[in-house]
Scaffold this motif. Structure first.
Motif, PDB file in Angstrom:
ATOM      1  N   ALA A  39     -21.112  11.965 -24.229  1.00  0.00           N
ATOM      2  CA  ALA A  39     -21.534  11.183 -23.053  1.00  0.00           C
ATOM      3  C   ALA A  39     -23.065  11.261 -22.920  1.00  0.00           C
ATOM      4  CB  ALA A  39     -21.156  11.970 -21.861  1.00  0.00           C
ATOM      5  N   LEU A  40     -23.790  12.307 -23.384  1.00  0.00           N
ATOM      6  CA  LEU A  40     -25.392  12.168 -23.342  1.00  0.00           C
ATOM      7  C   LEU A  40     -25.834  11.163 -24.349  1.00  0.00           C
ATOM      8  CD1 LEU A  40     -27.469  13.577 -21.904  1.00  0.00           C
ATOM      9  CD2 LEU A  40     -27.394  15.251 -23.613  1.00  0.00           C
ATOM     10  N   ASN A  41     -25.311  10.908 -25.412  1.00  0.00           N
ATOM     11  CA  ASN A  41     -25.676   9.847 -26.281  1.00  0.00           C
ATOM     12  C   ASN A  41     -25.370   8.645 -26.020  1.00  0.00           C
ATOM     13  OD1 ASN A  41     -26.812  11.377 -28.531  1.00  0.00           O
ATOM     14  ND2 ASN A  41     -24.619  11.404 -29.854  1.00  0.00           N
ATOM     15  N   PHE A  42     -24.479   8.337 -25.252  1.00  0.00           N
ATOM     16  CA  PHE A  42     -24.294   6.806 -24.588  1.00  0.00           C
ATOM     17  C   PHE A  42     -24.906   7.032 -23.063  1.00  0.00           C
ATOM     18  CE2 PHE A  42     -20.793   6.894 -27.612  1.00  0.00           C
ATOM     19  CZ  PHE A  42     -20.259   5.712 -27.567  1.00  0.00           C
ATOM     20  N   SER A  43     -25.547   7.752 -22.831  1.00  0.00           N
ATOM     21  CA  SER A  43     -26.230   7.698 -21.263  1.00  0.00           C
ATOM     22  C   SER A  43     -27.537   7.120 -21.480  1.00  0.00           C
ATOM     23  CB  SER A  43     -26.305   8.951 -20.690  1.00  0.00           C
ATOM     24  OG  SER A  43     -27.428   9.799 -21.447  1.00  0.00           O
ATOM     25  N   ARG A  44     -28.049   6.398 -20.483  1.00  0.00           N
ATOM     26  CA  ARG A  44     -29.263   5.335 -20.338  1.00  0.00           C
ATOM     27  C   ARG A  44     -30.333   6.141 -19.372  1.00  0.00           C
ATOM     28  NH1 ARG A  44     -26.409  -0.381 -20.977  1.00  0.00           N
ATOM     29  NH2 ARG A  44     -25.710  -0.110 -23.270  1.00  0.00           N
ATOM     30  N   LYS A  83     -34.456  17.055 -27.204  1.00  0.00           N
ATOM     31  CA  LYS A  83     -35.151  17.644 -27.960  1.00  0.00           C
ATOM     32  C   LYS A  83     -34.782  19.061 -28.398  1.00  0.00           C
ATOM     33  CE  LYS A  83     -39.639  15.413 -26.303  1.00  0.00           C
ATOM     34  NZ  LYS A  83     -40.728  15.619 -25.256  1.00  0.00           N
ATOM     35  N   VAL A  84     -33.991  19.589 -27.581  1.00  0.00           N
ATOM     36  CA  VAL A  84     -33.442  21.048 -28.005  1.00  0.00           C
ATOM     37  C   VAL A  84     -32.267  20.707 -28.678  1.00  0.00           C
ATOM     38  CG1 VAL A  84     -34.516  21.967 -25.819  1.00  0.00           C
ATOM     39  CG2 VAL A  84     -32.263  21.186 -25.555  1.00  0.00           C
ATOM     40  N   GLY A  85     -31.466  19.582 -29.069  1.00  0.00           N
ATOM     41  CA  GLY A  85     -30.427  19.389 -29.688  1.00  0.00           C
ATOM     42  C   GLY A  85     -29.248  19.230 -28.706  1.00  0.00           C
ATOM     43  N   GLY A  86     -29.379  18.980 -27.414  1.00  0.00           N
ATOM     44  CA  GLY A  86     -28.238  19.085 -26.834  1.00  0.00           C
ATOM     45  C   GLY A  86     -27.480  20.328 -26.372  1.00  0.00           C
ATOM     46  N   TRP A  87     -25.977  20.115 -26.182  1.00  0.00           N
ATOM     47  CA  TRP A  87     -25.302  21.498 -25.725  1.00  0.00           C
ATOM     48  C   TRP A  87     -24.772  22.097 -27.130  1.00  0.00           C
ATOM     49  CZ3 TRP A  87     -23.905  22.433 -20.315  1.00  0.00           C
ATOM     50  CH2 TRP A  87     -24.457  21.812 -19.246  1.00  0.00           C
ATOM     51  N   SER A  88     -25.065  23.448 -27.025  1.00  0.00           N
ATOM     52  CA  SER A  88     -24.407  23.751 -28.349  1.00  0.00           C
ATOM     53  C   SER A  88     -22.919  24.173 -28.369  1.00  0.00           C
ATOM     54  CB  SER A  88     -25.254  25.366 -28.473  1.00  0.00           C
ATOM     55  OG  SER A  88     -26.305  25.188 -28.591  1.00  0.00           O
ATOM     56  N   SER A  89     -22.302  23.965 -29.676  1.00  0.00           N
ATOM     57  CA  SER A  89     -20.845  24.177 -29.598  1.00  0.00           C
ATOM     58  C   SER A  89     -20.518  25.517 -30.262  1.00  0.00           C
ATOM     59  CB  SER A  89     -20.523  23.031 -30.672  1.00  0.00           C
ATOM     60  OG  SER A  89     -20.364  21.738 -30.002  1.00  0.00           O
ATOM     61  N   HIS A 144     -25.539   2.689 -28.252  1.00  0.00           N
ATOM     62  CA  HIS A 144     -25.755   4.310 -27.928  1.00  0.00           C
ATOM     63  C   HIS A 144     -26.625   4.881 -29.013  1.00  0.00           C
ATOM     64  CE1 HIS A 144     -22.249   4.273 -30.268  1.00  0.00           C
ATOM     65  NE2 HIS A 144     -22.575   5.235 -30.736  1.00  0.00           N
ATOM     66  N   GLU A 145     -27.296   6.066 -28.779  1.00  0.00           N
ATOM     67  CA  GLU A 145     -28.030   6.953 -29.789  1.00  0.00           C
ATOM     68  C   GLU A 145     -26.946   7.708 -30.636  1.00  0.00           C
ATOM     69  OE1 GLU A 145     -31.331   8.988 -28.563  1.00  0.00           O
ATOM     70  OE2 GLU A 145     -31.807   7.739 -26.790  1.00  0.00           O
ATOM     71  N   LEU A 146     -27.304   8.153 -31.746  1.00  0.00           N
ATOM     72  CA  LEU A 146     -26.739   9.092 -32.695  1.00  0.00           C
ATOM     73  C   LEU A 146     -27.291  10.273 -32.820  1.00  0.00           C
ATOM     74  CD1 LEU A 146     -25.476   6.394 -35.283  1.00  0.00           C
ATOM     75  CD2 LEU A 146     -24.211   7.281 -33.412  1.00  0.00           C
ATOM     76  N   THR A 147     -28.058  10.556 -31.873  1.00  0.00           N
ATOM     77  CA  THR A 147     -28.926  11.850 -31.844  1.00  0.00           C
ATOM     78  C   THR A 147     -28.274  13.149 -31.725  1.00  0.00           C
ATOM     79  OG1 THR A 147     -30.738  10.635 -30.583  1.00  0.00           O
ATOM     80  CG2 THR A 147     -30.841  13.053 -30.662  1.00  0.00           C
ATOM     81  N   LEU A 148     -27.165  13.105 -31.081  1.00  0.00           N
ATOM     82  CA  LEU A 148     -26.669  14.454 -30.792  1.00  0.00           C
ATOM     83  C   LEU A 148     -25.060  14.363 -31.719  1.00  0.00           C
ATOM     84  CD1 LEU A 148     -27.150  15.103 -27.095  1.00  0.00           C
ATOM     85  CD2 LEU A 148     -28.586  15.935 -29.026  1.00  0.00           C
ATOM     86  N   PRO A 149     -24.822  15.564 -32.118  1.00  0.00           N
ATOM     87  CA  PRO A 149     -23.709  15.547 -33.061  1.00  0.00           C
ATOM     88  C   PRO A 149     -22.292  15.969 -32.181  1.00  0.00           C
ATOM     89  CG  PRO A 149     -24.569  17.657 -33.027  1.00  0.00           C
ATOM     90  CD  PRO A 149     -25.314  16.782 -32.452  1.00  0.00           C
ATOM     91  N   HIS A 150     -21.190  15.060 -32.459  1.00  0.00           N
ATOM     92  CA  HIS A 150     -20.079  15.006 -31.684  1.00  0.00           C
ATOM     93  C   HIS A 150     -18.723  14.688 -32.426  1.00  0.00           C
ATOM     94  CE1 HIS A 150     -20.287  10.877 -30.772  1.00  0.00           C
ATOM     95  NE2 HIS A 150     -21.619  11.149 -30.464  1.00  0.00           N
ATOM     96  N   VAL A 190     -30.791  28.883 -21.361  1.00  0.00           N
ATOM     97  CA  VAL A 190     -31.589  30.011 -22.181  1.00  0.00           C
ATOM     98  C   VAL A 190     -32.304  29.085 -23.258  1.00  0.00           C
ATOM     99  CG1 VAL A 190     -31.571  31.977 -23.580  1.00  0.00           C
ATOM    100  CG2 VAL A 190     -30.023  31.835 -21.759  1.00  0.00           C
ATOM    101  N   LYS A 191     -31.591  28.343 -23.904  1.00  0.00           N
ATOM    102  CA  LYS A 191     -32.188  27.225 -25.014  1.00  0.00           C
ATOM    103  C   LYS A 191     -33.346  26.585 -24.121  1.00  0.00           C
ATOM    104  CE  LYS A 191     -29.549  24.718 -27.489  1.00  0.00           C
ATOM    105  NZ  LYS A 191     -28.878  23.739 -27.937  1.00  0.00           N
ATOM    106  N   LEU A 192     -33.302  26.054 -22.975  1.00  0.00           N
ATOM    107  CA  LEU A 192     -34.251  25.377 -22.359  1.00  0.00           C
ATOM    108  C   LEU A 192     -35.556  26.315 -22.339  1.00  0.00           C
ATOM    109  CD1 LEU A 192     -32.548  22.963 -19.811  1.00  0.00           C
ATOM    110  CD2 LEU A 192     -33.728  22.479 -21.783  1.00  0.00           C
ATOM    111  N   HIS A 193     -35.375  27.585 -21.644  1.00  0.00           N
ATOM    112  CA  HIS A 193     -36.192  28.422 -21.547  1.00  0.00           C
ATOM    113  C   HIS A 193     -37.017  28.738 -22.679  1.00  0.00           C
ATOM    114  CE1 HIS A 193     -35.847  29.771 -17.385  1.00  0.00           C
ATOM    115  NE2 HIS A 193     -34.601  29.698 -17.522  1.00  0.00           N
TER     116      HIS A 193
END
Length: 484
Positions: free
Chosen positions: A170-175, A279-285, A131-137, A296-299
């Protein structure tokens, strides 16, 4: 004593009568503007439904099901203390009609038997998955797979404090290039994903997000994760929410979809492009309104990058979710929604009336401020001030009746019109008596329930100002599901 107080207050308001009427005029104008926007939304919603309707097109769904061209999809299921519903939820997903699908459940440090329930039901075993380690969790404690269902992956992680943290894991593990976020207390109709993926197939370069309809599951009959009978809730609290959901999704979101200015795609059922999410850093915590914030982040990102894009709401695919049946639980939900809306508005205030963000910044964001920030305050003040000033003799009967017409009669008209629109195009109510029942609810909700909701939104405002955090308890019963 009370009479003397009334006389004193009356004298005070008469002394400042200009400012009293100016204030009431502002409140009246805010309500009038909100209703005007609703009136404009109705024909826009109808036009969008006629333009993209899939209600009578099952042949295309069959062709997509057997096609090799359909974009693969990952379903991401954030789960926290979902022991009562998680097995039925996963069962329903395993039987979804979609050619290439993986299901990733992120157990977000549940304190109940959510993980064990999945292990027992699906024979899960520990596994290794790149899996990726792109997004923090929060830290992942283990990954599980099912020999019987290779498309199912369960990620067991420490509690991240919010739904967004579980989604990012889950997004980091998705393919797959597309992913769908589904709440763990929700059930998808079998063709839901096929209907939602069509906009991505029709405009692969421009489409970035698609949302479907959320309907209330309470009252329906569910067996082994599949709905066998659709019915209305028998209790008033979930029944009135059924009317709210129909109004919010079928009118408001269809209209904003028509104008390509969707502000929110529900975190309970939405499909997004994985590459853009990374690219936008995933979902904000940092907000309780993570689904609203993400859109809104996508827009923001797409406008700043000057990328041509589209988002769409598709009414036919339905996700059924368990609605709160107790007022105290509903209160927790609604105050949280209000806090989330205010957090997102505050976080993105630089987008409001900013031409850099196109129509979304110039029209959608100001509408969100009107509905989410100003509207709750104005409506609650109106409920208190207009009757009070009428009682003191300051406000004449004509002004009071005009206020009641705006907030009650027109609101009922919008609700009933939405019901008619749904029945004409989607025919979702199996019996005529259900339509009559919902129409009655559209009238009754104006007398007590709407005012209670207005008060909850004021409480949400107060919690926002006090920087209250956390989701609060949202217990699930799983009462609709039966096992064979």
């Amino acid at each position: 004593m009370l009479e003397q107080m009334a006389q004193s207050l009356s004298a005070f308001f008469l002394t400042h009568i200009f400012w009293v009427y100016a204030f009431l005029g502002v409140i009246f104008a805010i309500g009038l503007l909100q209703n005007l926007i609703s009136a404009i939304q109705l024909p826009a919603a109808y036009a969008e439904m006629k333009r993209h309707s899939q209600a009578q097109d099952s042949e295309t769904n069959w062709q997509l099901l057997i096609s090799e061209e359909v974009m693969p999809m990952s379903i991401l299921v954030p789960a926290y203390n979902e022991e009562q519903t998680i097995v039925a939820n996963i069962r329903s997903m395993l039987f979804l009609q979609f050619p290439n699908l993986e299901i990733l459940v992120a157990n977000d440090g549940s304190k109940d038997n959510t993980l064990q329930a999945m292990i027992d039901a699906f024979g899960l075993k520990p596994m290794t998955r790149a899996h990726e380690l792109t997004l923090p969790h929060a830290k992942v404690r283990g990954v599980y797979g099912s020999p019987a269902y290779p498309q199912l992956v369960v990620i067991d992680k420490e509690n991240g404090g919010c739904k967004a943290d579980a989604v990012n894991a889950a997004l980091n593990f998705s393919r797959h290039p597309l992913y769908c976020v589904v709440d763990a207390d929700s059930l998808l109709e079998p063709e839901s994903l096929l209907r939602c993926v069509r906009p991505f197939m029709e405009e692969p370069e421009r489409m970035v997000a698609v949302g479907g309809t959320i309907r209330v599951l309470n009252g329906c009959t569910v067996k082994n994760g599949r709905i066998t009978k659709i019915d209305l809730p028998t209790k008033f609290v979930p029944l009135v929410q059924t009317m709210e959901y129909i109004r919010a999704f079928l009118m408001a979101r269809l209209a904003w979809s028509h104008w390509n200015m969707l502000s929110i795609i529900s975190g309970a059922f939405g499909i997004f492009r994985r590459d853009l999410s990374m690219k936008v850093g995933g979902w904000s915590s940092d907000t309780i309104g993570e689904d609203y914030d993400f859109i809104v982040k996508l827009h923001r990102y797409l406008a700043e990058q000057k990328i041509d894009y589209k988002m769409r709401y598709v009414p036919e695919p339905v996700c059924w979710t368990e609605a709160p049946e107790q007022l105290k639980v509903l209160r927790t939900q609604r105050t949280r929604w209000q806090r989330g809306a205010l957090e997102v508005a505050s976080k993105n205030k630089d987008m409001i009336l900013n031409p850099k963000y196109g129509r979304f910044g110039m029209l959608a964001m100001p509408n969100n401020i009107l509905v989410d920030v100003i509207g709750p305050l104005a409506e609650f003040i109106g409920y208190v001030a207009f009757p009070f000033l009428f009682f003191l003799g300051i406000l004449d009967q004509a002004f009071l009746l005009a206020f009641l017409a705006i907030f009650f009669i027109f609101g009922t008209f919008i609700s009933v019109s939405t019901l008619i629109l749904e029945e004409l195009e989607l025919a979702r109510s199996p019996r005529a008596r259900d339509l009559l029942k919902l129409g009655l609810v559209a009238l009754v909700e104006n007398f007590g329930y709407r005012q209670l909701n207005s008060w909850w939104r004021i409480v949400g405002w107060w919690q926002f100002l006090r920087k209250v955090e956390g989701w609060g308890d949202m217990p699930r019963t799983g009462a609709n599901d039966t096992k064979e």
